[in-house]
Every structure is written in C-alpha cells, then in structure tokens.
Design a protein around this motif. Sequence first.
Motif, PDB file in Angstrom:
ATOM      1  N   ALA A   1       0.831  -1.207   0.000  1.00  0.00           N
ATOM      2  CA  ALA A   1       0.000   0.000   0.000  1.00  0.00           C
ATOM      3  C   ALA A   1       0.863   1.255   0.000  1.00  0.00           C
ATOM      4  N   LEU A   2       1.942   1.256   0.762  1.00  0.00           N
ATOM      5  CA  LEU A   2       2.830   2.419   0.790  1.00  0.00           C
ATOM      6  C   LEU A   2       3.429   2.692  -0.574  1.00  0.00           C
ATOM      7  N   LEU A   3       3.930   1.658  -1.238  1.00  0.00           N
ATOM      8  CA  LEU A   3       4.545   1.858  -2.557  1.00  0.00           C
ATOM      9  C   LEU A   3       3.521   2.322  -3.587  1.00  0.00           C
ATOM     10  N   MET A   4       2.313   1.768  -3.520  1.00  0.00           N
ATOM     11  CA  MET A   4       1.277   2.192  -4.469  1.00  0.00           C
ATOM     12  C   MET A   4       0.886   3.655  -4.238  1.00  0.00           C
ATOM     13  N   LEU A   5       0.694   4.025  -2.987  1.00  0.00           N
ATOM     14  CA  LEU A   5       0.280   5.400  -2.693  1.00  0.00           C
ATOM     15  C   LEU A   5       1.402   6.402  -2.874  1.00  0.00           C
ATOM     16  N   TRP A   6       2.601   6.007  -2.494  1.00  0.00           N
ATOM     17  CA  TRP A   6       3.746   6.915  -2.542  1.00  0.00           C
ATOM     18  C   TRP A   6       3.993   7.407  -3.963  1.00  0.00           C
ATOM     19  N   HIS A   7       3.964   6.496  -4.917  1.00  0.00           N
ATOM     20  CA  HIS A   7       4.327   6.860  -6.283  1.00  0.00           C
ATOM     21  C   HIS A   7       3.142   7.298  -7.139  1.00  0.00           C
ATOM     22  N   THR A   8       1.925   7.194  -6.636  1.00  0.00           N
ATOM     23  CA  THR A   8       0.769   7.624  -7.429  1.00  0.00           C
ATOM     24  C   THR A   8       0.085   8.854  -6.842  1.00  0.00           C
TER      25      THR A   8
ATOM     26  N   LEU B   1       0.747  10.378  -3.301  1.00  0.00           N
ATOM     27  CA  LEU B   1       1.458  11.227  -2.351  1.00  0.00           C
ATOM     28  C   LEU B   1       2.556  12.067  -3.007  1.00  0.00           C
ATOM     29  N   VAL B   2       3.480  11.418  -3.711  1.00  0.00           N
ATOM     30  CA  VAL B   2       4.575  12.132  -4.368  1.00  0.00           C
ATOM     31  C   VAL B   2       4.768  11.549  -5.765  1.00  0.00           C
ATOM     32  N   PRO B   3       3.919  11.921  -6.725  1.00  0.00           N
ATOM     33  CA  PRO B   3       4.097  11.377  -8.080  1.00  0.00           C
ATOM     34  C   PRO B   3       5.360  11.936  -8.745  1.00  0.00           C
ATOM     35  N   SER B   4       5.977  11.120  -9.551  1.00  0.00           N
ATOM     36  CA  SER B   4       7.211  11.509 -10.229  1.00  0.00           C
ATOM     37  C   SER B   4       6.913  12.402 -11.426  1.00  0.00           C
ATOM     38  N   THR B   5       7.796  13.356 -11.656  1.00  0.00           N
ATOM     39  CA  THR B   5       7.665  14.222 -12.827  1.00  0.00           C
ATOM     40  C   THR B   5       8.614  13.817 -13.943  1.00  0.00           C
ATOM     41  N   LYS B   6       9.617  12.989 -13.617  1.00  0.00           N
ATOM     42  CA  LYS B   6      10.617  12.588 -14.600  1.00  0.00           C
ATOM     43  C   LYS B   6      10.273  11.301 -15.326  1.00  0.00           C
ATOM     44  N   PHE B   7       9.650  10.364 -14.622  1.00  0.00           N
ATOM     45  CA  PHE B   7       9.370   9.051 -15.194  1.00  0.00           C
ATOM     46  C   PHE B   7       7.868   8.788 -15.161  1.00  0.00           C
TER      47      PHE B   7
ATOM     48  N   THR C   1       4.478   7.038 -14.220  1.00  0.00           N
ATOM     49  CA  THR C   1       4.061   6.364 -12.992  1.00  0.00           C
ATOM     50  C   THR C   1       3.970   4.855 -13.188  1.00  0.00           C
ATOM     51  N   SER C   2       3.520   4.427 -14.351  1.00  0.00           N
ATOM     52  CA  SER C   2       3.396   2.988 -14.604  1.00  0.00           C
ATOM     53  C   SER C   2       4.758   2.296 -14.584  1.00  0.00           C
ATOM     54  N   LEU C   3       5.782   2.945 -15.093  1.00  0.00           N
ATOM     55  CA  LEU C   3       7.124   2.366 -15.072  1.00  0.00           C
ATOM     56  C   LEU C   3       7.652   2.249 -13.644  1.00  0.00           C
ATOM     57  N   ILE C   4       7.441   3.268 -12.854  1.00  0.00           N
ATOM     58  CA  ILE C   4       7.897   3.238 -11.464  1.00  0.00           C
ATOM     59  C   ILE C   4       7.173   2.141 -10.688  1.00  0.00           C
ATOM     60  N   LEU C   5       5.862   2.024 -10.895  1.00  0.00           N
ATOM     61  CA  LEU C   5       5.108   0.970 -10.213  1.00  0.00           C
ATOM     62  C   LEU C   5       5.530  -0.412 -10.684  1.00  0.00           C
ATOM     63  N   LEU C   6       5.826  -0.544 -11.960  1.00  0.00           N
ATOM     64  CA  LEU C   6       6.276  -1.827 -12.487  1.00  0.00           C
ATOM     65  C   LEU C   6       7.592  -2.254 -11.838  1.00  0.00           C
ATOM     66  N   ILE C   7       8.494  -1.318 -11.654  1.00  0.00           N
ATOM     67  CA  ILE C   7       9.801  -1.635 -11.080  1.00  0.00           C
ATOM     68  C   ILE C   7       9.712  -1.874  -9.573  1.00  0.00           C
ATOM     69  N   THR C   8       8.888  -1.091  -8.880  1.00  0.00           N
ATOM     70  CA  THR C   8       8.883  -1.186  -7.417  1.00  0.00           C
ATOM     71  C   THR C   8       7.933  -2.239  -6.865  1.00  0.00           C
ATOM     72  N   VAL C   9       6.818  -2.483  -7.523  1.00  0.00           N
ATOM     73  CA  VAL C   9       5.802  -3.365  -6.955  1.00  0.00           C
ATOM     74  C   VAL C   9       5.909  -4.800  -7.469  1.00  0.00           C
ATOM     75  N   THR C  10       6.424  -5.006  -8.656  1.00  0.00           N
ATOM     76  CA  THR C  10       6.483  -6.344  -9.245  1.00  0.00           C
ATOM     77  C   THR C  10       7.249  -7.362  -8.399  1.00  0.00           C
ATOM     78  N   PRO C  11       8.407  -7.025  -7.812  1.00  0.00           N
ATOM     79  CA  PRO C  11       9.074  -8.042  -6.982  1.00  0.00           C
ATOM     80  C   PRO C  11       8.237  -8.510  -5.793  1.00  0.00           C
ATOM     81  N   LEU C  12       7.377  -7.640  -5.288  1.00  0.00           N
ATOM     82  CA  LEU C  12       6.511  -8.049  -4.179  1.00  0.00           C
ATOM     83  C   LEU C  12       5.435  -9.032  -4.611  1.00  0.00           C
ATOM     84  N   LEU C  13       5.033  -8.965  -5.867  1.00  0.00           N
ATOM     85  CA  LEU C  13       3.919  -9.783  -6.326  1.00  0.00           C
ATOM     86  C   LEU C  13       4.326 -11.180  -6.790  1.00  0.00           C
ATOM     87  N   LEU C  14       5.600 -11.402  -7.019  1.00  0.00           N
ATOM     88  CA  LEU C  14       6.031 -12.684  -7.583  1.00  0.00           C
ATOM     89  C   LEU C  14       5.697 -13.885  -6.690  1.00  0.00           C
TER      90      LEU C  14
END
Length: 117
Positions: free
Chosen positions: A21-28, A30-36, A38-51
């Motif tokens: 929940a923290l990773l999903m909220l943080w990057h979408t 609370l503090v969305p990224s302006t450089k990358f 959002t889908s790419l950031i979520l793919l990189i950060t959340v995918t290892p948790l789901l395996l």
Amino acid sequence: MKINPHFFYIAALIGFFGLFALLMLWHTVLVPSTKFPTSLILLITVTPLLLPLRGLLNKRLKSCAWYAYISLIYFIHGSAATYNDSVDRLYPALETVLSLLLFMGATLYVRYSKVKP
C-alpha cells in the motif's frame, strides 16, 4: 514454551500489505514523479513483491523465505532514501520499518514452523 508461528505469519502479512500500500500510494498519490511515467515506477517497485504472493497467502515456507530475501531490497532502498533525502524522510523511513516487519515475520515464521514431510 511453545512459540506460535501464526503470530509471525500475521506480522509478515502486515508488513507485506503495508509495504504494498505504501509503494502504491507513494508513487501515485502522495509524491508522483515528474521525470518518469508512474506505470514504469510501479512496475519496477511493486512487481518483486507480487512474484511469490500466492505462496505467501497459502503459507508455503519457500515463498516466505523468498519474501525475506526480497524485503531486503526494500530495506536498502528505504535506508538509503531516508539518509539522502533531507526534505521528505517519512515515506522512506516507513518503507524501512515495513520491510523489516516483513523480513522478521517471514524469517521467524519459517524458523518456527514445523517442517512437514
């Protein structure tokens, strides 16, 4: 004194769902990224948790051991981001605490569970 591994399993689940929940909220929200994107950031950060999620929910010891290893990645990221970021330290510190909860819960659940032949 008999130690109940179910307590550690619940701690691992709290650590997992809190970190997810923290990773999903943080990057979408609370503090969305302006450089990358959002889908790419979520793919990189959340995918290892789901395996190994299915194995964790089915209380498989091997999946719980994998979660202990995976949580160390989030611990390193949270510790480094807390140290480096002088403005916003709340979210990385929370990531560090939740990854430690996941690590300790998963490790101790594997340690105190009876191995079934």
